[in-house]
Scaffold this motif. Sequence first.
Motif, PDB file in Angstrom:
ATOM      1  N   PRO A 276       0.661  -1.147   0.056  1.00 25.76           N
ATOM      2  CA  PRO A 276      -0.076   0.027  -0.206  1.00 25.76           C
ATOM      3  C   PRO A 276       0.760   1.344   0.046  1.00 25.76           C
ATOM      4  O   PRO A 276       1.668   1.449   0.923  1.00 25.76           O
ATOM      5  CB  PRO A 276      -0.832  -0.152   1.278  1.00 25.76           C
ATOM      6  CG  PRO A 276       0.066  -0.894   2.202  1.00 25.76           C
ATOM      7  CD  PRO A 276       0.691  -2.057   1.254  1.00 25.76           C
TER       8      PRO A 276
ATOM      9  N   GLY B 272       0.459   5.305  -0.654  1.00 23.78           N
ATOM     10  CA  GLY B 272      -0.479   6.442  -0.833  1.00 23.78           C
ATOM     11  C   GLY B 272      -0.319   7.423  -1.923  1.00 23.78           C
ATOM     12  O   GLY B 272       0.684   7.503  -2.296  1.00 23.78           O
TER      13      GLY B 272
ATOM     14  N   SER C 227      -3.834   1.541  -0.226  1.00 22.98           N
ATOM     15  CA  SER C 227      -3.777   2.299   0.889  1.00 22.98           C
ATOM     16  C   SER C 227      -4.943   3.105   1.465  1.00 22.98           C
ATOM     17  O   SER C 227      -5.704   3.397   0.305  1.00 22.98           O
ATOM     18  CB  SER C 227      -2.680   3.256   0.517  1.00 22.98           C
ATOM     19  OG  SER C 227      -2.599   4.184   1.533  1.00 22.98           O
TER      20      SER C 227
ATOM     21  N   GLN D 248      -5.620  -1.681   2.896  1.00 20.59           N
ATOM     22  CA  GLN D 248      -4.797  -1.206   4.094  1.00 20.59           C
ATOM     23  C   GLN D 248      -5.345  -0.025   5.215  1.00 20.59           C
ATOM     24  O   GLN D 248      -5.689   0.723   4.432  1.00 20.59           O
ATOM     25  CB  GLN D 248      -3.362  -0.492   3.644  1.00 20.59           C
ATOM     26  CG  GLN D 248      -2.458  -0.028   4.977  1.00 20.59           C
ATOM     27  CD  GLN D 248      -2.828   1.353   4.902  1.00 20.59           C
ATOM     28  OE1 GLN D 248      -3.050   2.386   4.163  1.00 20.59           O
ATOM     29  NE2 GLN D 248      -2.617   1.722   6.210  1.00 20.59           N
TER      30      GLN D 248
ATOM     31  N   TYR E 132      -5.601   2.712   8.112  1.00 23.47           N
ATOM     32  CA  TYR E 132      -5.174   3.717   9.004  1.00 23.47           C
ATOM     33  C   TYR E 132      -6.290   3.759   9.934  1.00 23.47           C
ATOM     34  O   TYR E 132      -7.326   4.161   9.536  1.00 23.47           O
ATOM     35  CB  TYR E 132      -4.374   5.006   8.845  1.00 23.47           C
ATOM     36  CG  TYR E 132      -3.161   4.806   8.057  1.00 23.47           C
ATOM     37  CD1 TYR E 132      -1.942   4.450   8.781  1.00 23.47           C
ATOM     38  CD2 TYR E 132      -3.067   5.273   6.616  1.00 23.47           C
ATOM     39  CE1 TYR E 132      -0.931   4.450   8.100  1.00 23.47           C
ATOM     40  CE2 TYR E 132      -1.827   5.389   6.171  1.00 23.47           C
ATOM     41  CZ  TYR E 132      -0.761   4.691   7.010  1.00 23.47           C
ATOM     42  OH  TYR E 132       0.662   4.962   6.279  1.00 23.47           O
TER      43      TYR E 132
ATOM     44  N   THR F 212      -2.045  -0.993   9.584  1.00 21.12           N
ATOM     45  CA  THR F 212      -0.860  -0.483  10.048  1.00 21.12           C
ATOM     46  C   THR F 212      -0.538   0.201  11.323  1.00 21.12           C
ATOM     47  O   THR F 212      -1.444   1.076  11.661  1.00 21.12           O
ATOM     48  CB  THR F 212      -0.409   0.586   8.714  1.00 21.12           C
ATOM     49  OG1 THR F 212      -0.581  -0.130   7.539  1.00 21.12           O
ATOM     50  CG2 THR F 212       1.041   1.325   9.008  1.00 21.12           C
TER      51      THR F 212
ATOM     52  N   LYS G  82       0.258  -4.970   9.776  1.00 22.84           N
ATOM     53  CA  LYS G  82       1.363  -4.402   9.000  1.00 22.84           C
ATOM     54  C   LYS G  82       2.229  -3.527  10.021  1.00 22.84           C
ATOM     55  O   LYS G  82       1.814  -2.517  10.631  1.00 22.84           O
ATOM     56  CB  LYS G  82       0.898  -3.522   7.755  1.00 22.84           C
ATOM     57  CG  LYS G  82       2.332  -3.040   7.075  1.00 22.84           C
ATOM     58  CD  LYS G  82       1.429  -2.594   5.933  1.00 22.84           C
ATOM     59  CE  LYS G  82       2.639  -2.139   4.839  1.00 22.84           C
ATOM     60  NZ  LYS G  82       3.069  -0.752   5.161  1.00 22.84           N
TER      61      LYS G  82
ATOM     62  N   SER H 100       7.295  -5.006   8.757  1.00 21.55           N
ATOM     63  CA  SER H 100       7.604  -3.881   7.856  1.00 21.55           C
ATOM     64  C   SER H 100       8.243  -2.658   8.825  1.00 21.55           C
ATOM     65  O   SER H 100       7.550  -2.778   9.916  1.00 21.55           O
ATOM     66  CB  SER H 100       6.332  -3.429   7.086  1.00 21.55           C
ATOM     67  OG  SER H 100       6.601  -2.150   6.592  1.00 21.55           O
TER      68      SER H 100
ATOM     69  N   HIS I 236       8.015   0.310   7.423  1.00 19.62           N
ATOM     70  CA  HIS I 236       7.269   1.390   6.483  1.00 19.62           C
ATOM     71  C   HIS I 236       8.160   1.864   5.680  1.00 19.62           C
ATOM     72  O   HIS I 236       8.235   3.056   5.002  1.00 19.62           O
ATOM     73  CB  HIS I 236       6.714   2.507   7.410  1.00 19.62           C
ATOM     74  CG  HIS I 236       5.346   2.917   6.911  1.00 19.62           C
ATOM     75  ND1 HIS I 236       4.154   2.870   7.656  1.00 19.62           N
ATOM     76  CD2 HIS I 236       5.219   4.001   5.952  1.00 19.62           C
ATOM     77  CE1 HIS I 236       3.235   3.690   6.910  1.00 19.62           C
ATOM     78  NE2 HIS I 236       3.875   4.238   5.954  1.00 19.62           N
ATOM     79  N   GLY I 237       9.072   0.862   5.082  1.00 16.11           N
ATOM     80  CA  GLY I 237       9.975   1.342   4.189  1.00 16.11           C
ATOM     81  C   GLY I 237      11.043   2.784   4.879  1.00 16.11           C
ATOM     82  O   GLY I 237      11.339   3.406   4.175  1.00 16.11           O
TER      83      GLY I 237
ATOM     84  N   ARG J 163      10.333   4.534   6.918  1.00 17.85           N
ATOM     85  CA  ARG J 163       9.629   6.010   7.089  1.00 17.85           C
ATOM     86  C   ARG J 163       8.893   5.952   8.627  1.00 17.85           C
ATOM     87  O   ARG J 163       8.069   6.889   8.918  1.00 17.85           O
ATOM     88  CB  ARG J 163       8.662   6.010   6.047  1.00 17.85           C
ATOM     89  CG  ARG J 163       9.019   5.837   4.613  1.00 17.85           C
ATOM     90  CD  ARG J 163       8.302   5.787   3.558  1.00 17.85           C
ATOM     91  NE  ARG J 163       7.068   6.881   3.299  1.00 17.85           N
ATOM     92  CZ  ARG J 163       7.358   7.588   2.495  1.00 17.85           C
ATOM     93  NH1 ARG J 163       8.682   7.713   1.856  1.00 17.85           N
ATOM     94  NH2 ARG J 163       6.401   8.502   2.131  1.00 17.85           N
TER      95      ARG J 163
ATOM     96  N   ASP K 182       8.180  -6.514   3.761  1.00 13.87           N
ATOM     97  CA  ASP K 182       8.604  -5.643   2.951  1.00 13.87           C
ATOM     98  C   ASP K 182       9.873  -4.616   3.307  1.00 13.87           C
ATOM     99  O   ASP K 182      10.187  -4.741   4.419  1.00 13.87           O
ATOM    100  CB  ASP K 182       7.661  -4.686   2.326  1.00 13.87           C
ATOM    101  CG  ASP K 182       6.801  -4.045   3.421  1.00 13.87           C
ATOM    102  OD1 ASP K 182       7.808  -3.283   4.260  1.00 13.87           O
ATOM    103  OD2 ASP K 182       5.655  -3.420   3.655  1.00 13.87           O
TER     104      ASP K 182
ATOM    105  N   GLY L 278      13.056  -2.276   1.067  1.00 10.17           N
ATOM    106  CA  GLY L 278      14.409  -2.442   0.666  1.00 10.17           C
ATOM    107  C   GLY L 278      14.484  -3.546  -0.470  1.00 10.17           C
ATOM    108  O   GLY L 278      15.672  -4.006  -0.805  1.00 10.17           O
TER     109      GLY L 278
ATOM    110  N   ARG M 158      14.865  -5.124  -3.714  1.00 10.63           N
ATOM    111  CA  ARG M 158      15.100  -4.294  -5.136  1.00 10.63           C
ATOM    112  C   ARG M 158      15.582  -5.475  -6.113  1.00 10.63           C
ATOM    113  O   ARG M 158      15.874  -4.930  -7.258  1.00 10.63           O
ATOM    114  CB  ARG M 158      16.182  -3.512  -4.909  1.00 10.63           C
ATOM    115  CG  ARG M 158      15.817  -2.291  -3.773  1.00 10.63           C
ATOM    116  CD  ARG M 158      14.731  -1.207  -4.303  1.00 10.63           C
ATOM    117  NE  ARG M 158      14.451  -0.129  -3.366  1.00 10.63           N
ATOM    118  CZ  ARG M 158      13.499  -0.377  -2.540  1.00 10.63           C
ATOM    119  NH1 ARG M 158      12.722  -1.157  -2.569  1.00 10.63           N
ATOM    120  NH2 ARG M 158      13.173   0.913  -1.489  1.00 10.63           N
TER     121      ARG M 158
ATOM    122  N   GLY N  35       7.280  -1.432  -2.415  1.00 16.17           N
ATOM    123  CA  GLY N  35       6.742  -0.375  -2.368  1.00 16.17           C
ATOM    124  C   GLY N  35       7.153   0.634  -3.245  1.00 16.17           C
ATOM    125  O   GLY N  35       6.898   0.701  -4.441  1.00 16.17           O
ATOM    126  N   ARG N  36       8.428   1.209  -3.130  1.00 15.16           N
ATOM    127  CA  ARG N  36       8.939   2.198  -4.044  1.00 15.16           C
ATOM    128  C   ARG N  36       9.167   1.979  -5.494  1.00 15.16           C
ATOM    129  O   ARG N  36       8.943   2.452  -6.327  1.00 15.16           O
ATOM    130  CB  ARG N  36      10.199   3.115  -3.601  1.00 15.16           C
ATOM    131  CG  ARG N  36      10.117   3.827  -2.152  1.00 15.16           C
ATOM    132  CD  ARG N  36      11.336   4.205  -1.375  1.00 15.16           C
ATOM    133  NE  ARG N  36      11.186   4.967  -0.432  1.00 15.16           N
ATOM    134  CZ  ARG N  36      11.314   4.467   0.835  1.00 15.16           C
ATOM    135  NH1 ARG N  36      11.249   3.133   0.752  1.00 15.16           N
ATOM    136  NH2 ARG N  36      11.021   5.064   2.037  1.00 15.16           N
TER     137      ARG N  36
END
Length: 404
Positions: free
Chosen positions: A115, A117, A144, A165, A167, A193, A263, A285, A287-288, A290, A318, A320, A322, A341-342
Amino acid sequence: MFQRREFLKYLAASPLLTSYSAFAQEVEETLGERLTDPSEVINVWEMEAVARAKVPPAHMGYLLTGVDSDDTLRANREGYTRFQIRPRRLVDVSSTDMSVNVLGAEADSPFFLCPLGSQGAFHPDAELGSARAAAAKNHHMILSTMSSTAIEAVAEARDKPLWFQLYVATPWENSATMLRRAEAAGCTAVALTIDLPAGRNTETDQLMARGDDRDCTVCHSPPRLKPAFDGLNMRGFGVMNPAMTWDVIGQMKEVTNMKVIIKGVEVGSDAALAVQYGADGIILSNHGGRATETGRSTIECLPEVIAAVNGRIPVIIDGGIRRGTDAFKALALGAAAVGIGRPYVWGLGAFGQAGVERVLDLLNRELAITMRGSGTPTIADIGGSYVHDVGHRVPRGKLGRDLL
Ligand SMILES: Cc1cc2nc3c(=O)[nH]c(=O)nc-3n(C[C@H](O)[C@H](O)[C@H](O)COP(=O)(O)O)c2cc1C
């Protein structure tokens, strides 16, 4: 432009080339303008470079940022250097099967779309582009709460059950309304999350936004106006609830028949609590990178979480991821699936739906090569004995190229 390209080619072929990294830097700086078709992109970092050239800096800052000094963000990558692959030979790998089934979600690949946003900030295709790419390649997708697109439209574009997902918004009835809406849209699970109860300091975001003086009210809406919040009671409304505790799992189960996935778990004791309070699954996770700064990489948390869960519920990871090899290592250490994610949103920012599809193709190809090269034709074959834990992170520079 032509001259520059020719010069780079000359440099690459030249025995005079003494510094690969200088060359790589040159290439990276010009990639965004040189790669004009998704098929030319050979890895996810090249896709990032194209996205950088196309997405406004403030929006790119939102996508790339970690928190404070981005230590956890970097850790998520570096953690993977700790594990090395132990391949087996002379296994029939003439065909590979990467399909998975996690809590009833059947997909042709273990790469799940996390997810993420506000995808409208990266490309007009927004979440519909991601959902159509997921449908084209049969990847599982989690939508998200903060998406730019209404859940019903995304569910239709994906054409297979999404996970939603959540909140937990205040007052509680707002969360209950979102859960009912997600279920009515066909979602089979909700990922709650839990890693952002206290706000965060996203400095890279702020740095990249400096000097980008466009008026963002015309390209994306403020959080309170996201489609997920349509029709909610705005008196006492909050996007997140810092008072939330583990009882929330039972509270959610009173409202919905969807599976409840937690999550944002990072330690074994929380994983055990999630099981105890009735969670159906966990997404390991941070949150990447974050959420909490100076945390561990998610891959380094995985063994402890897998041990605590002890096979009772699936664990998805999740952060990193790649490369196909990253996915292979996570699966070997016990993950049921891996979230990205990214990377897929770099694809979205670069080329819309076609860019997301290219990212999925690249990652699937890398994983298939790794599976064949390791003697593991199916996901179930990838067991713990296929990775070796060095016991510490190995500096990237000593291993080879990562970011171009
Ligand atoms: C720009 C951005 C927005 C995100 N939005 C959400 C969100 O709305 N809800 C959520 O649970 N996680 C969100 N995440 C976290 C992702 O779901 C996922 O955990 C993370 O991106 C995985 O790490 P990776 O980007 O290194 O692959 C977001 C991440 C990014 C980069």
